[in-house]
Design a protein around this motif. Structure first.
Motif, PDB file in Angstrom:
ATOM      1  N   VAL A  12      -4.497  17.618  32.987  1.00 23.41           N
ATOM      2  CA  VAL A  12      -5.264  18.672  34.163  1.00 23.41           C
ATOM      3  C   VAL A  12      -6.525  19.196  33.129  1.00 23.41           C
ATOM      4  CG1 VAL A  12      -4.924  21.175  34.866  1.00 23.41           C
ATOM      5  CG2 VAL A  12      -3.078  19.473  34.809  1.00 23.41           C
ATOM      6  N   LEU A  13      -7.561  18.899  33.671  1.00 22.40           N
ATOM      7  CA  LEU A  13      -8.967  18.996  33.210  1.00 22.40           C
ATOM      8  C   LEU A  13      -9.826  19.408  34.377  1.00 22.40           C
ATOM      9  CD1 LEU A  13      -9.233  16.117  30.804  1.00 22.40           C
ATOM     10  CD2 LEU A  13      -8.733  18.306  30.268  1.00 22.40           C
ATOM     11  N   ASP A  14     -11.056  20.124  33.813  1.00 23.33           N
ATOM     12  CA  ASP A  14     -11.974  20.710  35.011  1.00 23.33           C
ATOM     13  C   ASP A  14     -12.500  19.515  35.375  1.00 23.33           C
ATOM     14  OD1 ASP A  14     -15.127  21.038  33.426  1.00 23.33           O
ATOM     15  OD2 ASP A  14     -13.254  20.927  32.069  1.00 23.33           O
ATOM     16  N   PRO A  15     -13.414  19.620  36.503  1.00 20.46           N
ATOM     17  CA  PRO A  15     -14.062  18.309  37.128  1.00 20.46           C
ATOM     18  C   PRO A  15     -15.057  17.915  36.288  1.00 20.46           C
ATOM     19  CG  PRO A  15     -13.823  19.962  39.089  1.00 20.46           C
ATOM     20  CD  PRO A  15     -13.248  20.692  37.465  1.00 20.46           C
ATOM     21  N   LYS A  16     -16.123  18.747  35.471  1.00 18.01           N
ATOM     22  CA  LYS A  16     -17.023  18.041  34.643  1.00 18.01           C
ATOM     23  C   LYS A  16     -16.448  17.075  33.585  1.00 18.01           C
ATOM     24  CE  LYS A  16     -20.851  19.526  31.768  1.00 18.01           C
ATOM     25  NZ  LYS A  16     -21.605  20.533  31.333  1.00 18.01           N
ATOM     26  N   THR A  17     -15.247  17.699  32.968  1.00 10.92           N
ATOM     27  CA  THR A  17     -14.781  17.096  31.917  1.00 10.92           C
ATOM     28  C   THR A  17     -14.222  15.618  32.564  1.00 10.92           C
ATOM     29  OG1 THR A  17     -13.924  19.160  30.752  1.00 10.92           O
ATOM     30  CG2 THR A  17     -12.904  17.065  30.146  1.00 10.92           C
ATOM     31  N   LEU A  18     -13.483  15.693  33.564  1.00 19.49           N
ATOM     32  CA  LEU A  18     -13.142  14.314  34.054  1.00 19.49           C
ATOM     33  C   LEU A  18     -14.274  13.219  34.372  1.00 19.49           C
ATOM     34  CD1 LEU A  18     -10.305  15.919  36.511  1.00 19.49           C
ATOM     35  CD2 LEU A  18      -9.911  14.271  34.463  1.00 19.49           C
ATOM     36  N   ARG A  19     -15.260  13.939  34.908  1.00 17.72           N
ATOM     37  CA  ARG A  19     -16.602  13.043  35.420  1.00 17.72           C
ATOM     38  C   ARG A  19     -17.031  12.235  33.977  1.00 17.72           C
ATOM     39  NH1 ARG A  19     -18.215  17.191  38.667  1.00 17.72           N
ATOM     40  NH2 ARG A  19     -19.224  17.746  37.081  1.00 17.72           N
ATOM     41  N   GLN A  20     -16.780  13.077  32.958  1.00 16.67           N
ATOM     42  CA  GLN A  20     -17.662  12.295  31.744  1.00 16.67           C
ATOM     43  C   GLN A  20     -16.520  11.406  31.111  1.00 16.67           C
ATOM     44  OE1 GLN A  20     -18.510  16.389  30.171  1.00 16.67           O
ATOM     45  NE2 GLN A  20     -20.271  15.512  29.351  1.00 16.67           N
TER      46      GLN A  20
END
Length: 459
Positions: free
Chosen positions: A214-222
């Motif tokens: 469970v991570l925020d979208p920006k972290t997942l994109r990176q």
């Protein structure tokens, strides 16, 4: 010489019966014995060496490794020499012969004596003596087989350790089988190496999947960028124009509060891409002896490079800390360690992940060397609600009707790691009851204890 074998890890042979384990190894030891007798016999010392025995299917794990890697005769000789003290030390007793003229061991034999081991311990000089005798041209030719970037040392099959400091000749280095390969050569056991002072890392795995992260979208994109590199790096580096501008390897920094998913993400990157993840044990890396830290790191990087490992440096600020003004020999040594790490990280062609809870403590020189710097923030209320739902979904206990996960997530700022600790606590509470049930009061009490550990208090 045969073509170099691919750098990817060979398939580990399955564990064998003792009889099959010994078959190919026994023939190789007989061949080594024949070569030793050949070199010690003045009538044959300058003749061509006896050929190695054929590598037959079913001859055990040692023969399987030699065949899989395509080792040529000279490489096989070096490998079996390194392994002999482990399985048949008496075969090296002829090297204990002393020169009657000097009363000392023969210089050309090389070798060491151990503090406990009573037999002869070979060095790189011993291997050269067997390969080339006293023929200078042939000795110069075979030196490359023992170079640090040669196939045997670079793959970790052998280790060359210059035990003494100073101006010792490089070929006086102790010759040993690589820790990562020893059990695989002897028993076919594919178990990954255990941590030792010479191998300061342990494999880390997870039973979870990407859906549990469970991570925020920006972290997942990176993180998706790292995934893309793992999938496409070989194809990118085959393009001549790109290879001139892009260095192989990928280095990234994970930073953020404890318990926000840094270690889990590293494990999942390995799991989803078929790469072992090794967490570097910094207590085994750092040594008070000058040069030992660098040597430990060199061994780790060399093995990781040729076995497609992902290196994970947890709490990296303790090893990659800011360099200081040089005021003592300790400061100078610490700065040299950081400089060495910078160089090895830049040269490492695999994925290296550094994780820290305190990014401000990291040396600024690392910043430009990171392809990614990814923040793992404390989860917001929506993310916390999903973490609570995922964590409390099980068949062991049921939730009482007074449990409100939406309010729980809104009222208490907790990381995923802290929520897992709360889960452990309420599981034990439920286990003590005739009917395993978890109430709102149980969760509040567990949350309060978790916050007190962090020096905070529940509202």
């Amino acid at each position: 010489m045969a073509k170099r074998a691919p750098s990817s890890r060979p398939e580990a042979p399955s564990p064998e019966t003792p009889q099959r384990q010994a078959t190919g190894l026994a023939r190789e030891l007989d061949w080594l014995q024949a070569i030793i007798q050949h070199r010690f016999n003045p009538a044959t010392a300058q003749d061509a060496l006896p050929p190695p025995p054929p590598l037959k299917a079913g001859d055990g794990p040692y023969a399987a490794v030699c065949a899989t890697l395509g080792l040529v005769a000279e490489e096989r000789l070096i490998l079996i020499l390194a392994l002999t003290p482990q399985v048949a030390p008496e075969q090296l007793d002829p090297f204990l012969l002393r020169n009657q003229a000097t009363g000392r061991p023969f210089t050309e034999f090389g070798g060491l004596t151990g503090q406990v081991h009573a037999g002869f311990l070979p060095t790189a000089e011993t291997a050269l003596f067997l390969l080339a005798g006293r023929e200078l041209e042939l000795r110069l030719h075979h030196r490359r087989l023992l170079a640090p970037d040669g196939r045997l040392a670079a793959s970790g099959l052998i280790e060359l350790d210059l035990l003494r400091q100073g101006d010792e000749p490089p070929l006086s280095a102790a010759l040993r089988p690589g820790a990562a390969w020893l059990e695989r050569l002897l028993s076919g056991d594919g178990t990954e190496p255990r941590p030792t002072p010479g191998f300061p890392a342990t494999p880390v795995t997870t039973a979870l999947s990407w859906e549990d992260l469970v991570l925020d979208p920006k972290t997942l994109r990176q993180i998706g960028t790292i995934q893309a590199w793992l999938r496409h790096a070989p194809r990118l580096m085959k393009d001549p124009a790109l290879a001139r501008r892009l260095k192989p390897g990928y280095r990234c920094l994970f930073h953020g509060p404890p318990g926000t998913g840094k270690t889990l993400t590293a494990c999942l990157l390995g799991k989803m891409n078929g790469r072992p993840v090794y967490r570097v044990d910094l207590s085994r890396v750092v040594s008070k002896w000058i040069g030992e830290t660098e040597k430990n790191l060199a061994s780790l990087f060399d093995q990781a490079q040729h076995r497609d490992w992902i290196l994970f440096f947890d709490e990296a600020e303790s090893l990659f800390s800011k360099r200081t003004e040089t005021r003592s020999s300790n400061d100078r040594s610490a700065n040299q360690q950081v400089a060495y790490l910078l160089q090895r990280l830049e040269d490492f062609p695999g994925l290296a992940i550094l994780a820290t809870n305190h990014r401000s403590h990291m040396d600024e020189a690392f910043d430009r060397r990171f392809q990614s710097s990814i923040l793992f923030p404390t989860p917001d209320a929506d993310a916390r609600q999903r973490l609570w739902q995922d964590s409390l979904r099980n068949d062991f206990f049921r939730l009482a009707e007074d449990v409100d996960l939406v309010r729980l997530a809104a009222d208490h700022v907790l990381t995923g790691g802290a929520i897992t600790n709360v889960l452990r606590h309420v599981c034990l509470v439920a286990a003590e009851r005739p009917e395993p049930v978890v109430t709102s009061a149980d969760l509040s009490r567990a949350i309060r204890e978790e916050l007190q550990k962090e020096g905070r208090y529940a509202a």
